[in-house]
Design an enzyme around this catalytic site. Structure first.
Site, PDB file in Angstrom:
ATOM      1  N   GLU A  87       0.836  -1.200   0.000  1.00  0.00           N
ATOM      2  CA  GLU A  87       0.000   0.000   0.000  1.00  0.00           C
ATOM      3  C   GLU A  87       0.875   1.255   0.000  1.00  0.00           C
ATOM      4  O   GLU A  87       1.807   1.349   0.780  1.00  0.00           O
ATOM      5  CB  GLU A  87      -0.924  -0.022   1.223  1.00  0.00           C
ATOM      6  CG  GLU A  87      -1.870   1.142   1.299  1.00  0.00           C
ATOM      7  CD  GLU A  87      -2.640   1.343  -0.006  1.00  0.00           C
ATOM      8  OE1 GLU A  87      -3.316   0.415  -0.450  1.00  0.00           O
ATOM      9  OE2 GLU A  87      -2.535   2.440  -0.587  1.00  0.00           O
ATOM     10  N   PHE A  88       0.530   2.211  -0.864  1.00  0.00           N
ATOM     11  CA  PHE A  88       1.338   3.433  -0.975  1.00  0.00           C
ATOM     12  C   PHE A  88       0.586   4.675  -0.498  1.00  0.00           C
ATOM     13  O   PHE A  88       1.043   5.784  -0.726  1.00  0.00           O
ATOM     14  CB  PHE A  88       1.786   3.633  -2.430  1.00  0.00           C
ATOM     15  CG  PHE A  88       2.679   2.528  -2.922  1.00  0.00           C
ATOM     16  CD1 PHE A  88       4.039   2.527  -2.639  1.00  0.00           C
ATOM     17  CD2 PHE A  88       2.155   1.465  -3.618  1.00  0.00           C
ATOM     18  CE1 PHE A  88       4.859   1.496  -3.058  1.00  0.00           C
ATOM     19  CE2 PHE A  88       2.965   0.420  -4.053  1.00  0.00           C
ATOM     20  CZ  PHE A  88       4.326   0.431  -3.770  1.00  0.00           C
ATOM     21  N   GLY A 102      13.993  20.164   7.033  1.00  0.00           N
ATOM     22  CA  GLY A 102      13.168  20.339   8.224  1.00  0.00           C
ATOM     23  C   GLY A 102      13.798  19.653   9.424  1.00  0.00           C
ATOM     24  O   GLY A 102      15.032  19.576   9.510  1.00  0.00           O
ATOM     25  N   GLY A 161       9.389  11.351  10.277  1.00  0.00           N
ATOM     26  CA  GLY A 161       8.864  10.524  11.367  1.00  0.00           C
ATOM     27  C   GLY A 161       7.737   9.686  10.815  1.00  0.00           C
ATOM     28  O   GLY A 161       7.743   9.334   9.635  1.00  0.00           O
ATOM     29  N   CYS A 179       5.905   4.826   9.167  1.00  0.00           N
ATOM     30  CA  CYS A 179       6.463   4.050   8.043  1.00  0.00           C
ATOM     31  C   CYS A 179       7.951   4.284   7.790  1.00  0.00           C
ATOM     32  O   CYS A 179       8.736   3.333   7.863  1.00  0.00           O
ATOM     33  CB  CYS A 179       5.663   4.344   6.781  1.00  0.00           C
ATOM     34  SG  CYS A 179       3.990   3.704   6.896  1.00  0.00           S
ATOM     35  N   LYS A 181       3.252  14.913  10.581  1.00  0.00           N
ATOM     36  CA  LYS A 181       3.080  15.767   9.395  1.00  0.00           C
ATOM     37  C   LYS A 181       1.663  16.324   9.449  1.00  0.00           C
ATOM     38  O   LYS A 181       0.848  15.869  10.271  1.00  0.00           O
ATOM     39  CB  LYS A 181       3.339  14.987   8.111  1.00  0.00           C
ATOM     40  CG  LYS A 181       2.322  13.893   7.836  1.00  0.00           C
ATOM     41  CD  LYS A 181       2.568  13.276   6.468  1.00  0.00           C
ATOM     42  CE  LYS A 181       1.507  12.240   6.155  1.00  0.00           C
ATOM     43  NZ  LYS A 181       1.694  11.596   4.879  1.00  0.00           N
TER      44      LYS A 181
HETATM   45  P1  NAD Z   1      -2.151   0.318  12.650  1.00  0.00           P
HETATM   46  O1  NAD Z   1      -1.280   0.062  13.801  1.00  0.00           O
HETATM   47  O2  NAD Z   1      -2.860   1.628  12.509  1.00  0.00           O
HETATM   48  O3  NAD Z   1      -3.251  -0.822  12.523  1.00  0.00           O
HETATM   49  C1  NAD Z   1      -2.975  -2.182  12.622  1.00  0.00           C
HETATM   50  C2  NAD Z   1      -4.224  -2.887  13.156  1.00  0.00           C
HETATM   51  O4  NAD Z   1      -4.010  -4.301  13.114  1.00  0.00           O
HETATM   52  C3  NAD Z   1      -4.555  -2.547  14.603  1.00  0.00           C
HETATM   53  O5  NAD Z   1      -5.878  -2.054  14.685  1.00  0.00           O
HETATM   54  C4  NAD Z   1      -4.407  -3.882  15.357  1.00  0.00           C
HETATM   55  O6  NAD Z   1      -5.317  -4.035  16.421  1.00  0.00           O
HETATM   56  C5  NAD Z   1      -4.679  -4.872  14.235  1.00  0.00           C
HETATM   57  N1  NAD Z   1      -4.158  -6.227  14.483  1.00  0.00           N
HETATM   58  C6  NAD Z   1      -2.948  -6.595  14.967  1.00  0.00           C
HETATM   59  N2  NAD Z   1      -2.876  -7.944  15.032  1.00  0.00           N
HETATM   60  C7  NAD Z   1      -4.041  -8.436  14.554  1.00  0.00           C
HETATM   61  C8  NAD Z   1      -4.548  -9.747  14.343  1.00  0.00           C
HETATM   62  N3  NAD Z   1      -3.827 -10.830  14.626  1.00  0.00           N
HETATM   63  N4  NAD Z   1      -5.798  -9.881  13.851  1.00  0.00           N
HETATM   64  C9  NAD Z   1      -6.543  -8.783  13.556  1.00  0.00           C
HETATM   65  N5  NAD Z   1      -6.107  -7.516  13.726  1.00  0.00           N
HETATM   66  C10 NAD Z   1      -4.865  -7.337  14.218  1.00  0.00           C
HETATM   67  O7  NAD Z   1      -1.228   0.061  11.365  1.00  0.00           O
HETATM   68  P2  NAD Z   1      -1.285   0.781   9.939  1.00  0.00           P
HETATM   69  O8  NAD Z   1      -0.662   2.128  10.016  1.00  0.00           O
HETATM   70  O9  NAD Z   1      -2.634   0.621   9.354  1.00  0.00           O
HETATM   71  O10 NAD Z   1      -0.260  -0.152   9.128  1.00  0.00           O
HETATM   72  C11 NAD Z   1      -0.566  -1.481   8.775  1.00  0.00           C
HETATM   73  C12 NAD Z   1       0.487  -1.968   7.799  1.00  0.00           C
HETATM   74  O11 NAD Z   1       0.439  -1.188   6.603  1.00  0.00           O
HETATM   75  C13 NAD Z   1       1.918  -1.861   8.319  1.00  0.00           C
HETATM   76  O12 NAD Z   1       2.670  -2.928   7.800  1.00  0.00           O
HETATM   77  C14 NAD Z   1       2.396  -0.553   7.714  1.00  0.00           C
HETATM   78  O13 NAD Z   1       3.786  -0.520   7.541  1.00  0.00           O
HETATM   79  C15 NAD Z   1       1.707  -0.576   6.367  1.00  0.00           C
HETATM   80  N6  NAD Z   1       1.481   0.743   5.786  1.00  0.00           N
HETATM   81  C16 NAD Z   1       1.094   1.789   6.570  1.00  0.00           C
HETATM   82  C17 NAD Z   1       0.853   3.038   5.981  1.00  0.00           C
HETATM   83  C18 NAD Z   1       0.449   4.210   6.807  1.00  0.00           C
HETATM   84  O14 NAD Z   1       0.493   5.311   6.281  1.00  0.00           O
HETATM   85  N7  NAD Z   1       0.035   4.041   8.053  1.00  0.00           N
HETATM   86  C19 NAD Z   1       1.004   3.192   4.585  1.00  0.00           C
HETATM   87  C20 NAD Z   1       1.359   2.090   3.824  1.00  0.00           C
HETATM   88  C21 NAD Z   1       1.592   0.876   4.428  1.00  0.00           C
END
Ligand code: NAD
Length: 449
Positions: free
Chosen positions: A152-153, A257, A261, A264, A325
């Protein structure tokens, strides 16, 4: 299509809502019962522009639902997205325990008949993870299934827009069936000619880390150039324009800046360094990126102690911006964590404001709030009263054209430490401010960005 999205955080909730928006039948599952309760009441646990009405609409129209029953969700679905967290382990590698726990659940809940399931890692996972996911499912079932990588991007703050109109969709597949189903699923999101890039799974897994590491590298690179500009009296804003207009370089992610942070970049650069080491590839370039960023997060604090000395007892500082941000409430790895904690541990009191991260701040700074070192203010101007100086840590739109007279009269001295280069140094000087920013000298001309 019948879809389960497991993990209802920033990525899973946005993906689930957007997939429901295009007509799919989506169940979002999470083990966090509190979060699922709130979602079922129509409350959105994160701040993300455009998300709330989309969730509300799809809930009401019955295309989207939320559950803590992960097993039932994956049993019923044809397409399963794994979107759980992959936090850094102690050695910097991505911790896959949540991803593999979901894979085990999928394996244990494979029905004897029905369509062949397509299991997709959307979480950011190191190269080779799809093989582990496949093995974890296979331990429990002989039924055929398909594993894919679909990194996911999306950007927090523009997540819905990014998911609905992605620059590209990257899909690592190993079967024609999965390729055809995913092409169908993503067709509504690529109607304007933005491509779906199908590739092998390993390349898809690497693509996500390469993208984040490249963006982090640009930031650390510009922060290094900012130090050079300061040393010789040049202006990093002008250098940015000078190079960003080059087609080969482009203008994005060239802002100096107080460092990157968020949830990711820091963890993904660390995880890629770990993968490079493990595979015998020299990670020197990314070690440099990390080192520069760690130093950069301290820069503003250093400027403050250069001005007032190491002991900040009796001083009060106003802080504008706590999220990592603008347009998000996310404070994970935000530079504000280092700066605010640094100020308070040097004896200062901090009065801070953020338009959206107030709730997150109460979590991240519970100790400082309880001890009285930090106060959160309702309005950004409320922070100023009696403060020695103002520190700007996040470039929220609401801070871009402030009432400078109000800032001046609120502060004990007209002194600003701007970690995001929001304002024009020449104008600040003209209006009587002492203005410290990043990579620019106070005497820089008014054309500076
Ligand atoms: P987050 O911490 O906001 O959400 C993760 C969720 O997964 C939590 O609600 C947690 O309770 C749930 N979870 C954990 N273990 C579980 C399980 N066994 N069964 C069901 N639910 C479970 O994380 P996020 O920011 O959404 O990121 C998720 C992934 O996507 C990560 O690998 C991250 O690197 C990637 N990612 C994040 C972003 C971003 O901008 N936040 C962008 C691209 C990719």
């Amino acid at each position: 299509m019948k879809i389960a999205v497991v993990g209802t955080g920033y990525v899973g909730l946005v993906a689930g809502a957007c997939l429901a928006e295009t007509g799919n039948d989506v169940v979002c599952a999470d083990i966090d019962a509190g979060k699922i309760d709130r979602l079922n009441r129509g409350e959105i646990p994160i701040y993300e522009p455009g998300l709330e009405p989309m969730v509300e609409r799809n809930l009401r129209e019955g295309r989207l639902s939320f559950t803590t029953d992960v097993a039932a969700a994956v049993r019923e679905a044809e397409v399963i997205f794994i979107a759980v967290g992959t936090p850094p382990g102690e050695d910097g590698s991505a911790d896959l325990q949540h991803v593999l726990a979901v894979a085990e659940t999928v394996g244990r809940n494979m029905p004897a008949d029905g369509p062949e399931k397509i299991v997709i890692t959307k979480s950011t996972v190191p190269v080779g993870t799809a093989n582990k996911v496949r093995a974890a499912i296979r331990r429990h079932t002989d039924r055929p299934f398909h594993v894919c990588s679909n990194p996911e991007f999306l950007k927090e703050g523009a997540a819905v827009q990014d998911f609905m109109k992605p620059d590209r969709v990257v899909v690592g597949v190993e079967s024609e069936h999965a390729r055809a189903r995913l092409a169908e699923l993503y067709a509504p999101f690529v109607r304007q000619g933005n491509p779906i890039l199908f590739m092998d799974i390993a390349s898809a897994e690497i693509t996500k880390y390469a993208a984040n590491a490249m963006l982090a590298t640009r930031i650390s690179f510009m922060n290094t150039i900012a130090h050079l500009c300061e040393a010789v009296g040049a202006d990093v804003g002008l250098v940015r324009q000078g190079i960003g207009t080059d087609d080969r370089i482009g203008p994005a992610f060239l802002y100096a800046g107080i460092g990157y942070g968020g949830s990711c970049f820091p963890k993904d650069v660390k995880a890629l360094v770990h993968t490079l080491r493990e595979t015998g590839v020299d990670p020197a370039i990314l070690e440099g990126v990390e080192k520069v960023n760690a130093q950069q997060k301290k820069v503003l604090l250093e400027r403050v102690t250069e001005r007032y000395g190491e002991d900040l007892s009796g001083r009060t500082f106003a802080v504008w911006g706590l999220s990592f941000k603008p347009e998000t409430d996310d404070m994970r790895e935000a530079p504000s964590l280092d700066v605010v904690r640094g100020l308070v541990s040097a004896g200062a009191r901090v009065r801070a404001h953020d338009p959206e991260a107030r709730h997150e701040a109460t979590r991240h700074f519970a100790d400082l709030l309880a001890e009285g070192g930090l106060t959160l203010c309702e309005h950004n101007y409320d922070c100023l009263d009696g403060a020695d100086a103002l520190l700007v840590l996040t470039e929220w739109h609401a801070y871009r054209t402030p009432d400078f007279e109000r800032i001046r009269t609120g502060l004990r001295e007209p002194l600003v430490f701007d970690g995001r280069n929001l304002w024009d140094p020449a104008r600040m000087a003209e209006t009587g401010f002492e203005y410290v920013s990043i990579g620019r000298t106070p005497a820089a001309p008014a054309v500076a960005a």
